[in-house]
Write a protein that holds these residues in place. Structure first.
Motif, PDB file in Angstrom:
ATOM      1  N   HIS A 297      -1.522   2.642   3.005  1.00  0.00           N
ATOM      2  CA  HIS A 297      -2.127   1.388   3.467  1.00  0.00           C
ATOM      3  C   HIS A 297      -1.167   0.227   3.225  1.00  0.00           C
ATOM      4  CE1 HIS A 297      -3.018  -0.088  -0.604  1.00  0.00           C
ATOM      5  NE2 HIS A 297      -3.516   1.104  -0.900  1.00  0.00           N
ATOM      6  N   ASP A 298      -1.446  -0.898   3.840  1.00  0.00           N
ATOM      7  CA  ASP A 298      -0.610  -2.090   3.736  1.00  0.00           C
ATOM      8  C   ASP A 298      -0.999  -2.937   2.533  1.00  0.00           C
ATOM      9  OD1 ASP A 298      -2.683  -4.314   4.720  1.00  0.00           O
ATOM     10  OD2 ASP A 298      -2.884  -2.568   6.024  1.00  0.00           O
ATOM     11  N   HIS A 299      -0.238  -3.996   2.332  1.00  0.00           N
ATOM     12  CA  HIS A 299      -0.552  -5.008   1.312  1.00  0.00           C
ATOM     13  C   HIS A 299      -1.469  -6.067   1.928  1.00  0.00           C
ATOM     14  CE1 HIS A 299      -0.134  -8.417  -1.372  1.00  0.00           C
ATOM     15  NE2 HIS A 299       0.615  -7.741  -2.228  1.00  0.00           N
TER      16      HIS A 299
ATOM     17  N   LYS B 204      -5.693  -7.294  -2.060  1.00  0.00           N
ATOM     18  CA  LYS B 204      -5.604  -6.222  -3.055  1.00  0.00           C
ATOM     19  C   LYS B 204      -6.967  -5.659  -3.440  1.00  0.00           C
ATOM     20  CE  LYS B 204      -2.172  -6.539  -6.018  1.00  0.00           C
ATOM     21  NZ  LYS B 204      -1.301  -7.056  -7.087  1.00  0.00           N
ATOM     22  N   TYR B 205      -8.016  -6.272  -2.942  1.00  0.00           N
ATOM     23  CA  TYR B 205      -9.342  -5.721  -3.210  1.00  0.00           C
ATOM     24  C   TYR B 205      -9.541  -4.408  -2.456  1.00  0.00           C
ATOM     25  CZ  TYR B 205     -14.352  -5.159  -3.605  1.00  0.00           C
ATOM     26  OH  TYR B 205     -15.600  -4.634  -3.858  1.00  0.00           O
ATOM     27  N   PHE B 206      -8.922  -4.296  -1.286  1.00  0.00           N
ATOM     28  CA  PHE B 206      -9.081  -3.107  -0.446  1.00  0.00           C
ATOM     29  C   PHE B 206      -7.825  -2.245  -0.484  1.00  0.00           C
ATOM     30  CE2 PHE B 206     -12.008  -6.184   1.504  1.00  0.00           C
ATOM     31  CZ  PHE B 206     -13.166  -5.424   1.620  1.00  0.00           C
ATOM     32  N   GLY B 207      -7.988  -0.960  -0.179  1.00  0.00           N
ATOM     33  CA  GLY B 207      -6.876  -0.027  -0.091  1.00  0.00           C
ATOM     34  C   GLY B 207      -7.116   0.959   1.026  1.00  0.00           C
ATOM     35  N   VAL B 208      -7.715   2.110   0.678  1.00  0.00           N
ATOM     36  CA  VAL B 208      -8.009   3.167   1.651  1.00  0.00           C
ATOM     37  C   VAL B 208      -8.718   2.623   2.880  1.00  0.00           C
ATOM     38  CG1 VAL B 208      -9.414   5.234   2.033  1.00  0.00           C
ATOM     39  CG2 VAL B 208      -8.066   5.021  -0.051  1.00  0.00           C
ATOM     40  N   ARG B 209      -9.645   1.718   2.689  1.00  0.00           N
ATOM     41  CA  ARG B 209     -10.470   1.244   3.806  1.00  0.00           C
ATOM     42  C   ARG B 209      -9.686   0.463   4.859  1.00  0.00           C
ATOM     43  NH1 ARG B 209     -15.818  -1.422   1.219  1.00  0.00           N
ATOM     44  NH2 ARG B 209     -14.490  -1.870  -0.601  1.00  0.00           N
ATOM     45  N   LYS B 210      -8.455   0.059   4.535  1.00  0.00           N
ATOM     46  CA  LYS B 210      -7.659  -0.712   5.486  1.00  0.00           C
ATOM     47  C   LYS B 210      -7.255   0.108   6.708  1.00  0.00           C
ATOM     48  CE  LYS B 210      -5.596  -3.889   2.119  1.00  0.00           C
ATOM     49  NZ  LYS B 210      -4.331  -4.317   1.483  1.00  0.00           N
TER      50      LYS B 210
ATOM     51  N   SER C 269       4.143  -2.348   6.478  1.00  0.00           N
ATOM     52  CA  SER C 269       4.332  -3.410   5.505  1.00  0.00           C
ATOM     53  C   SER C 269       4.500  -2.838   4.100  1.00  0.00           C
ATOM     54  CB  SER C 269       3.164  -4.398   5.596  1.00  0.00           C
ATOM     55  OG  SER C 269       3.457  -5.597   4.921  1.00  0.00           O
ATOM     56  N   GLY C 270       3.540  -3.105   3.189  1.00  0.00           N
ATOM     57  CA  GLY C 270       3.618  -2.466   1.886  1.00  0.00           C
ATOM     58  C   GLY C 270       3.651  -0.957   2.003  1.00  0.00           C
ATOM     59  N   GLY C 271       2.996  -0.430   3.046  1.00  0.00           N
ATOM     60  CA  GLY C 271       3.081   0.999   3.324  1.00  0.00           C
ATOM     61  C   GLY C 271       4.454   1.397   3.816  1.00  0.00           C
ATOM     62  N   GLY C 272       5.143   0.470   4.491  1.00  0.00           N
ATOM     63  CA  GLY C 272       6.520   0.716   4.897  1.00  0.00           C
ATOM     64  C   GLY C 272       7.450   0.753   3.704  1.00  0.00           C
ATOM     65  N   LEU C 273       7.219  -0.139   2.739  1.00  0.00           N
ATOM     66  CA  LEU C 273       7.995  -0.121   1.495  1.00  0.00           C
ATOM     67  C   LEU C 273       7.835   1.218   0.783  1.00  0.00           C
ATOM     68  CD1 LEU C 273       9.606  -1.391  -0.861  1.00  0.00           C
ATOM     69  CD2 LEU C 273       7.434  -2.327  -1.693  1.00  0.00           C
TER      70      LEU C 273
END
Length: 422
Positions: free
Chosen positions: A149-151, A155-161, A291-295
Motif C-alpha cells: 500500500h501507499d503512504h 497512516k491510519y489506513f494500510g491494507v484498506r487503501k 509511492s511508499g509502496g514503490g519505495l
C-alpha cells in the motif's frame, strides 16, 4: 480531508529549483568580496539554500563507488555480492526473529474472490494485520504478488487503501482509491487475474501504527484513540503521525537501523508467509506498489531476489533530486545515511539485475523533477544493458500527477503476467 489533500498538492506542486553551474569550490568562498559578488538566480536556488550545491557535490563529483556503471566492475555476480553487502550494512537491517505463527481470523467470498483476514505477532509492536486474496475455487499452485500500500499522508489506513472486501468501505478509502487508483482496488484486480495476493499493513500504518495511548501524554497533543473511525479523528491522527515521523526516524537511527531497513525486515516476513502457502508457486512471485509502496518495492526487489518480477510505481528518482529539489515532499522513510556515496537511489533496485523490472512514472509527479526521473531511468537502463539483460527492464511515463491509474495498472498487470505466468 479534502482541504488537507489540496494543501498538500499545493505545497508539493511548487517548482523545484535545480543546481546550475556545478559545484562551487572552497576557493570561491575564500574572500568575503567573492561572497558579496555572488548573485543567486532562480536556477541556482536549492531547498537548503546556498548549502545545496556543496551538499550535492559530495555525491555528484563522480560515479558512486559501488555503481555497476564503473569500469572496474566487469563481472556481474561479484559486483552484486559487494554492492549488496554494502547496501545492507548501510541500511542496518534489524534481526526481527523467525517467521511467526499466522492466525486466520476470518475467511469469506465476495465478487468471485476468496479472502482471508490474517495476522502475526512480531517481537515488538502490535500484531500485523494482512489480507490474502485469490480467485474463488482456485486449485493448485498459483503465481503470487506481495502488494504494498501507499503512504499518501494517511497512516491510519494500510491494507484498506488497495483492497475492497465487500464489507462496508470507509468513505475516506472510497475517496483515496478514486484519487490515486482511478476507483480501483488494484490488489483485487490482480487476484482476479489468477494470483494469490497478500497485502500487509506496513510499519507505523494501520494495525502497525503508533497508538496515542502508547506515547507519553505530553506527546499526544491532547488526542486520544477513542472513536478512531470518525473522519475528524482520522484526520487529527494523520496530522499527529506525520509530525511524529522525525521522532521515529531519529530513534531508529539511534538504534542502529533506518526506516527502509525496518520496512524491508517486516516485508521479508510477509514474503516468507506468502512463500510458505501451499497455494503459492514460490518460483513465480512478484511485488509492487505506488509511492511508499514503490519505495518498499525498491528495497524488496533490489535486496531479496526471491522476488522474480518487480513493479515500482511513483517512486523513482535520484539522490540529487531528493537533496536539491524535493526533500520537502518526502517523508523520513526514504533516507539511508552514507549509502548515496556508494549507490545512487535507482541502483538499489538495480541490484536485482537481470530479474524483470518495470518502473512507472507520472510526468507531472509533484514528488520529483522530470529530469531526475529520466536520469534514474537512464541509470537503470545502463545497468541492465551492461548485464546483457536490456529486455528485462522497462520504464514508462504517463501524463498527470502522482497516481497509479487504470492505464498504469494495465501495463503493470501485463508485465507481471508476462514474467510470472509464462
Amino acid at each position: 480531508m479534502k482541504k488537507q489533500r489540496r494543501d498538500f498538492i499545493k505545497t508539493a506542486g511548487l517548482a523545484g529549483f535545480g543546481l546550475a553551474g556545478g559545484v562551487l569550490s572552497p576557493q570561491t568562498f575564500a574572500s568575503s568580496s567573492a561572497i558579496k559578488d555572488l548573485v543567486m538566480t532562480k536556477s541556482d536556488l536549492s531547498i537548503i539554500g546556498p548549502y545545496g550545491p556543496w551538499a550535492n557535490g559530495l555525491i555528484s563529483k563522480e560515479l558512486p563507488s559501488l555503481s555497476y556503471r564503473n569500469e572496474r566492475f566487469k563481472e556481474l555476480d561479484s559486483w552484486k555480492k559487494e554492492a549488496m553487502a554494502a547496501a545492507k550494512e548501510r541500511l542496518g537491517i534489524p534481526d526481527i526473529g523467525p517467521v511467526p505463527e499466522v492466525t486466520v481470523h476470518d475467511t469469506y467470498v465476495n465478487d468471485g474472490l476468496h479472502f482471508e483476514d490474517i495476522s502475526w505477532q512480531l517481537p515488538y509492536g502490535n500484531p500485523t494485520k494482512a489480507l490474502v486474496i485469490k480467485p474463488e475455487g482456485a486449485k493448485g499452485k498459483l503465481p503470487a504478488i506481495l502488494a504494498f500500500h501507499d503512504h499518501g499522508g494517511n497512516k491510519y489506513f494500510g491494507v484498506r487503501k488497495i483492497t475492497r472486501t465487500g464489507k462496508e468501505q470507509h468513505p475516506l478509502m472510497v475517496e483515496h482509491q478514486d484519487h490515486y487508483y482511478e476507483g480501483k482496488a488494484w490488489a483485487n484486480e490482480m487476484a482476479k487475474r489468477g494470483y494469490v495476493v497478500i497485502v500487509p499493513d506496513s510499519f507505523t500504518f494501520a494495525s502497525r501504527r503508533v497508538l496515542l495511548e502508547e506515547v507519553p501524554e505530553n506527546r499526544r497533543g491532547g488526542l486520544t484513540d477513542e472513536n478512531p473511525e470518525k473522519n475528524e479523528n482520522i484526520e487529527a491522527y494523520n496530522k499527529w503521525a506525520g509530525n511524529h515521523e522525525h521522532v521515529m526516524a531519529k530513534s531508529l537511527f539511534c538504534g542502529g537501523t533506518s526506516w527502509p531497513a525496518v520496512f524491508f525486515a517486516e516485508d521479508q516476513i510477509a514474503l516468507e508467509i506468502l512463500l510458505a502457502r501451499k497455494d503459492v508457486d514460490p518460483d513465480r512471485v512478484g511485488c509492487g506498489g505506488l509511492s511508499g509502496g514503490g519505495l518498499r518495492t525498491v528495497m524488496m526487489g533490489g535486496l531479496d531476489h526471491r522476488i522474480k518480477c518487480a513493479v515500482c510505481v511513483g517512486f523513482m528518482s535520484t539522490w540529487t533530486d531528493f537533496l536539491l529539489n524535493r526533500a520537502y515532499t518526502h517523508t523520513w522513510m526514504a533516507y539511508v545515511p552514507r549509502l548515496p556515496n556508494e549507490l545512487d537511489f535507482p541502483e538499489i533496485l538495480g541490484l536485482r539485475v537481470p530479474l524483470p523490472t518495470l518502473v512507472l512514472n507520472d510526468s507531472e509527479d509533484q514528488l520529483y523533477t522530470l529530469p531526475e526521473m529520466q536520469k534514474a531511468d537512464k541509470i537503470l537502463e545502463t545497468v541492465f544493458d551492461k548485464a546483457g539483460a536490456k529486455e528485462n527492464y522497462k520504464a514508462s511515463y504517463y501524463p498527470g500527477p502522482h497516481k497509479f491509474d487504470q492505464a498504469m495498472q494495465k501495463e503493470a498487470f501485463e508485465w507481471w503476467d508476462q514474467w510470472l505466468k509464462n
